[in-house]
Design a protein around this motif. Structure first.
Motif, PDB file in Angstrom:
ATOM      1  N   MET A  10      19.737 -15.868  52.353  1.00 32.92           N
ATOM      2  CA  MET A  10      20.712 -16.508  51.492  1.00 32.92           C
ATOM      3  C   MET A  10      20.049 -17.579  50.644  1.00 32.92           C
ATOM      4  SD  MET A  10      23.684 -15.174  51.712  1.00 32.92           S
ATOM      5  CE  MET A  10      24.641 -14.120  52.771  1.00 32.92           C
ATOM      6  N   ASP A  11      20.808 -18.026  49.664  1.00 27.78           N
ATOM      7  CA  ASP A  11      20.277 -18.998  48.719  1.00 27.78           C
ATOM      8  C   ASP A  11      20.352 -20.376  49.341  1.00 27.78           C
ATOM      9  OD1 ASP A  11      20.960 -20.378  45.615  1.00 27.78           O
ATOM     10  OD2 ASP A  11      19.266 -19.072  46.002  1.00 27.78           O
ATOM     11  N   GLY A  12      19.345 -20.789  50.071  1.00 29.98           N
ATOM     12  CA  GLY A  12      19.373 -22.030  50.818  1.00 29.98           C
ATOM     13  C   GLY A  12      18.297 -22.986  50.384  1.00 29.98           C
ATOM     14  N   PRO A  13      17.959 -23.946  51.234  1.00 32.95           N
ATOM     15  CA  PRO A  13      17.025 -25.002  50.862  1.00 32.95           C
ATOM     16  C   PRO A  13      15.576 -24.543  50.860  1.00 32.95           C
ATOM     17  CG  PRO A  13      17.752 -25.301  53.119  1.00 32.95           C
ATOM     18  CD  PRO A  13      18.523 -24.145  52.572  1.00 32.95           C
ATOM     19  N   SER A  14      15.180 -23.875  49.790  1.00 33.38           N
ATOM     20  CA  SER A  14      13.804 -23.417  49.629  1.00 33.38           C
ATOM     21  C   SER A  14      13.239 -24.046  48.360  1.00 33.38           C
ATOM     22  CB  SER A  14      13.765 -21.880  49.519  1.00 33.38           C
ATOM     23  OG  SER A  14      12.484 -21.436  49.205  1.00 33.38           O
ATOM     24  N   TYR A  15      12.002 -24.529  48.431  1.00 39.73           N
ATOM     25  CA  TYR A  15      11.441 -25.238  47.297  1.00 39.73           C
ATOM     26  C   TYR A  15      10.116 -24.621  46.840  1.00 39.73           C
ATOM     27  CZ  TYR A  15      14.693 -28.313  49.618  1.00 39.73           C
ATOM     28  OH  TYR A  15      15.796 -28.809  50.248  1.00 39.73           O
ATOM     29  N   ARG A  16       9.917 -23.346  47.127  1.00 33.64           N
ATOM     30  CA  ARG A  16       8.688 -22.678  46.737  1.00 33.64           C
ATOM     31  C   ARG A  16       8.679 -22.404  45.235  1.00 33.64           C
ATOM     32  NH1 ARG A  16       9.182 -17.637  50.534  1.00 33.64           N
ATOM     33  NH2 ARG A  16      11.310 -17.914  49.785  1.00 33.64           N
ATOM     34  N   LEU A  70      17.848  -9.039  25.529  1.00 35.48           N
ATOM     35  CA  LEU A  70      17.855 -10.224  26.385  1.00 35.48           C
ATOM     36  C   LEU A  70      18.864 -11.264  25.901  1.00 35.48           C
ATOM     37  CD1 LEU A  70      16.193 -11.094  28.904  1.00 35.48           C
ATOM     38  CD2 LEU A  70      14.734 -12.384  27.353  1.00 35.48           C
ATOM     39  N   ALA A  71      19.057 -11.363  24.590  1.00 36.40           N
ATOM     40  CA  ALA A  71      19.979 -12.359  24.041  1.00 36.40           C
ATOM     41  C   ALA A  71      21.424 -12.093  24.437  1.00 36.40           C
ATOM     42  CB  ALA A  71      19.858 -12.393  22.517  1.00 36.40           C
ATOM     43  N   GLY A  72      21.740 -10.864  24.818  1.00 37.59           N
ATOM     44  CA  GLY A  72      23.103 -10.526  25.185  1.00 37.59           C
ATOM     45  C   GLY A  72      23.474 -10.888  26.610  1.00 37.59           C
ATOM     46  N   LEU A  73      22.516 -11.430  27.376  1.00 34.50           N
ATOM     47  CA  LEU A  73      22.751 -11.724  28.784  1.00 34.50           C
ATOM     48  C   LEU A  73      22.524 -13.206  29.065  1.00 34.50           C
ATOM     49  CD1 LEU A  73      20.770  -8.716  30.286  1.00 34.50           C
ATOM     50  CD2 LEU A  73      23.262  -8.909  30.110  1.00 34.50           C
ATOM     51  N   HIS A  74      23.253 -13.717  30.042  1.00 35.43           N
ATOM     52  CA  HIS A  74      22.985 -15.073  30.511  1.00 35.43           C
ATOM     53  C   HIS A  74      21.611 -15.104  31.190  1.00 35.43           C
ATOM     54  CE1 HIS A  74      26.726 -17.236  29.683  1.00 35.43           C
ATOM     55  NE2 HIS A  74      27.325 -16.075  29.858  1.00 35.43           N
ATOM     56  N   GLY A  75      20.990 -16.264  31.186  1.00 37.26           N
ATOM     57  CA  GLY A  75      19.621 -16.366  31.645  1.00 37.26           C
ATOM     58  C   GLY A  75      19.435 -16.415  33.143  1.00 37.26           C
ATOM     59  N   VAL A  76      20.522 -16.642  33.896  1.00 38.82           N
ATOM     60  CA  VAL A  76      20.437 -16.716  35.360  1.00 38.82           C
ATOM     61  C   VAL A  76      21.436 -15.750  35.963  1.00 38.82           C
ATOM     62  CG1 VAL A  76      20.761 -18.191  37.393  1.00 38.82           C
ATOM     63  CG2 VAL A  76      19.653 -19.114  35.345  1.00 38.82           C
ATOM     64  N   GLY A  77      20.974 -14.952  36.920  1.00 39.38           N
ATOM     65  CA  GLY A  77      21.827 -14.004  37.623  1.00 39.38           C
ATOM     66  C   GLY A  77      21.644 -14.125  39.118  1.00 39.38           C
ATOM     67  N   CYS A  78      22.128 -13.118  39.846  1.00 40.27           N
ATOM     68  CA  CYS A  78      22.072 -13.147  41.311  1.00 40.27           C
ATOM     69  C   CYS A  78      21.835 -11.730  41.823  1.00 40.27           C
ATOM     70  CB  CYS A  78      23.395 -13.689  41.868  1.00 40.27           C
ATOM     71  SG  CYS A  78      23.460 -13.827  43.671  1.00 40.27           S
ATOM     72  N   VAL A 101      23.072 -12.472  47.060  1.00 39.99           N
ATOM     73  CA  VAL A 101      22.016 -12.938  47.954  1.00 39.99           C
ATOM     74  C   VAL A 101      21.246 -14.115  47.357  1.00 39.99           C
ATOM     75  CG1 VAL A 101      19.923 -12.304  49.221  1.00 39.99           C
ATOM     76  CG2 VAL A 101      21.783 -10.653  48.975  1.00 39.99           C
ATOM     77  N   GLN A 102      20.582 -13.914  46.218  1.00 36.92           N
ATOM     78  CA  GLN A 102      19.630 -14.917  45.735  1.00 36.92           C
ATOM     79  C   GLN A 102      19.660 -14.999  44.214  1.00 36.92           C
ATOM     80  OE1 GLN A 102      15.659 -14.184  47.102  1.00 36.92           O
ATOM     81  NE2 GLN A 102      14.900 -16.194  46.516  1.00 36.92           N
ATOM     82  N   ARG A 103      19.642 -16.221  43.693  1.00 43.11           N
ATOM     83  CA  ARG A 103      19.637 -16.420  42.248  1.00 43.11           C
ATOM     84  C   ARG A 103      18.266 -16.085  41.655  1.00 43.11           C
ATOM     85  NH1 ARG A 103      21.128 -22.558  42.375  1.00 43.11           N
ATOM     86  NH2 ARG A 103      19.376 -22.304  43.793  1.00 43.11           N
ATOM     87  N   PHE A 104      18.308 -15.699  40.382  1.00 41.36           N
ATOM     88  CA  PHE A 104      17.054 -15.461  39.670  1.00 41.36           C
ATOM     89  C   PHE A 104      17.216 -15.872  38.212  1.00 41.36           C
ATOM     90  CE2 PHE A 104      19.439 -11.436  39.482  1.00 41.36           C
ATOM     91  CZ  PHE A 104      19.479 -11.203  38.113  1.00 41.36           C
ATOM     92  N   ARG A 105      16.076 -16.151  37.587  1.00 38.61           N
ATOM     93  CA  ARG A 105      16.029 -16.375  36.142  1.00 38.61           C
ATOM     94  C   ARG A 105      15.480 -15.116  35.491  1.00 38.61           C
ATOM     95  NH1 ARG A 105      16.440 -21.001  33.827  1.00 38.61           N
ATOM     96  NH2 ARG A 105      15.709 -22.146  35.670  1.00 38.61           N
ATOM     97  N   LEU A 106      16.186 -14.617  34.483  1.00 39.92           N
ATOM     98  CA  LEU A 106      15.796 -13.382  33.804  1.00 39.92           C
ATOM     99  C   LEU A 106      14.764 -13.694  32.722  1.00 39.92           C
ATOM    100  CD1 LEU A 106      16.208 -10.354  33.356  1.00 39.92           C
ATOM    101  CD2 LEU A 106      18.172 -10.929  31.891  1.00 39.92           C
ATOM    102  N   LEU A 107      13.611 -13.035  32.797  1.00 42.11           N
ATOM    103  CA  LEU A 107      12.510 -13.304  31.879  1.00 42.11           C
ATOM    104  C   LEU A 107      12.349 -12.220  30.821  1.00 42.11           C
ATOM    105  CD1 LEU A 107       9.839 -14.462  34.492  1.00 42.11           C
ATOM    106  CD2 LEU A 107      11.425 -15.897  33.180  1.00 42.11           C
ATOM    107  N   LEU A 126      15.081 -18.247  41.849  1.00 44.88           N
ATOM    108  CA  LEU A 126      15.389 -19.623  41.474  1.00 44.88           C
ATOM    109  C   LEU A 126      15.810 -20.404  42.720  1.00 44.88           C
ATOM    110  CD1 LEU A 126      15.609 -21.354  38.886  1.00 44.88           C
ATOM    111  CD2 LEU A 126      18.024 -20.702  38.773  1.00 44.88           C
ATOM    112  N   PRO A 127      14.875 -21.114  43.353  1.00 40.57           N
ATOM    113  CA  PRO A 127      15.219 -21.887  44.549  1.00 40.57           C
ATOM    114  C   PRO A 127      15.932 -23.173  44.182  1.00 40.57           C
ATOM    115  CG  PRO A 127      12.926 -22.251  44.002  1.00 40.57           C
ATOM    116  CD  PRO A 127      13.442 -21.246  43.002  1.00 40.57           C
ATOM    117  N   ASP A 128      16.540 -23.790  45.176  1.00 35.21           N
ATOM    118  CA  ASP A 128      17.148 -25.104  44.970  1.00 35.21           C
ATOM    119  C   ASP A 128      16.082 -26.174  44.790  1.00 35.21           C
ATOM    120  OD1 ASP A 128      19.847 -24.632  44.938  1.00 35.21           O
ATOM    121  OD2 ASP A 128      20.107 -24.857  47.099  1.00 35.21           O
TER     122      ASP A 128
END
Length: 233
Positions: free
Chosen positions: A1-7, A71-79, A101-107, A124-126
């Motif tokens: 899950m999307d928890g306290p990870s700082y990697r 890419l412009a048609g989508l938000h930059g962060v998904g899950c 499950v987990q957030r990501f930034r779309l590149l 995308l960690p917290d």
């Protein structure tokens, strides 16, 4: 899950499913799959051609489409969505149940390798929480705002309070899951990487929506049983 990870994030490639909604970690998302390319994605998930039975859900910007605008048609962060259950219908469509499950930034987007979109993403960690000592009080305030919203919006039995064991980092996403927040607000919650600020934000959003519902003396329309992909056949 999307928890306290700082990697530090490391880019990877995953299948993408553009939708007209925002999926958040810990939230359930049923989908009705009818478009051929996403039928193929479902098959690849079930057979293991896609490892881990996970794909990325990313919200489509209003008035845009990824097929036309890339890419412009989508938000930059998904899950990412984990496939939990699949039911094949007689005509080849599928009803599936997934969980965020987990957030990501779309590149980057790739529309050539597979029938469905692929995306290069970085998870995308917290951030390290600011004023972590406020977490218990902020969690309690967010839960209280959720109770007030649900008591205003839903009938008894149509909602339940998250268990006390839900991680505070995940709590805002879980609280927002059964509330009809606008896509822009859900996207703000998804993109917020400070755990304490995320608790503050969900409390404020739910308090605002509760006030609006009370003033209008109206309740939200029922959610549909299944979401569908944004792009048409």
């Amino acid at each position: 899950m999307d928890g306290p990870s700082y990697r530090s994030p490391v880019p990877t490639t995953i299948p993408l499913f553009p939708l007209g909604t925002v999926l958040m970690p810990g939230s359930s998302l049923p989908l009705h799959i009818f478009e051929p390319r996403y039928r193929q994605l479902t098959v690849d998930l079930v057979t293991g051609a896609v490892p881990g039975k996970q794909f990325g859900v990313v919200a489509v910007r209003e008035g845009w489409t990824p097929d036309a605008d890339g890419l412009a048609g989508l938000h930059g962060v998904g899950c990412t969505a984990e496939l939990l259950d699949v039911r094949r219908l007689p005509d080849g469509r599928y009803d599936i149940v997934t969980r965020g499950v987990q957030r990501f930034r779309l590149l980057e987007l790739d529309d050539a390798t597979k029938p469905y979109l692929m995306g290069t993403v970085e998870y995308l960690p917290d951030d390290e929480p600011s004023h972590a000592e406020l977490t218990p009080a902020l969690s309690a305030a967010a839960r209280a705002a959720h109770r007030r919203y649900c008591a205003t919006a839903w009938k008894n039995g149509e909602w339940s309070e998250p268990g006390g064991d839900v991680d505070p980092h995940l709590l805002p996403h879980v609280l927002a899951a059964d509330c009809l927040l606008p896509i822009t607000d859900r996207q703000r919650l998804l993109e917020q990487t400070c755990p304490t600020e995320r608790l503050r934000l969900v409390r404020a959003l739910l308090a605002r929506e509760t006030g609006l519902l009370s003033q209008l003396r109206a309740v939200p329309a029922p959610m549909t049983s299944f979401a569908v992909e944004h792009s048409s056949n």
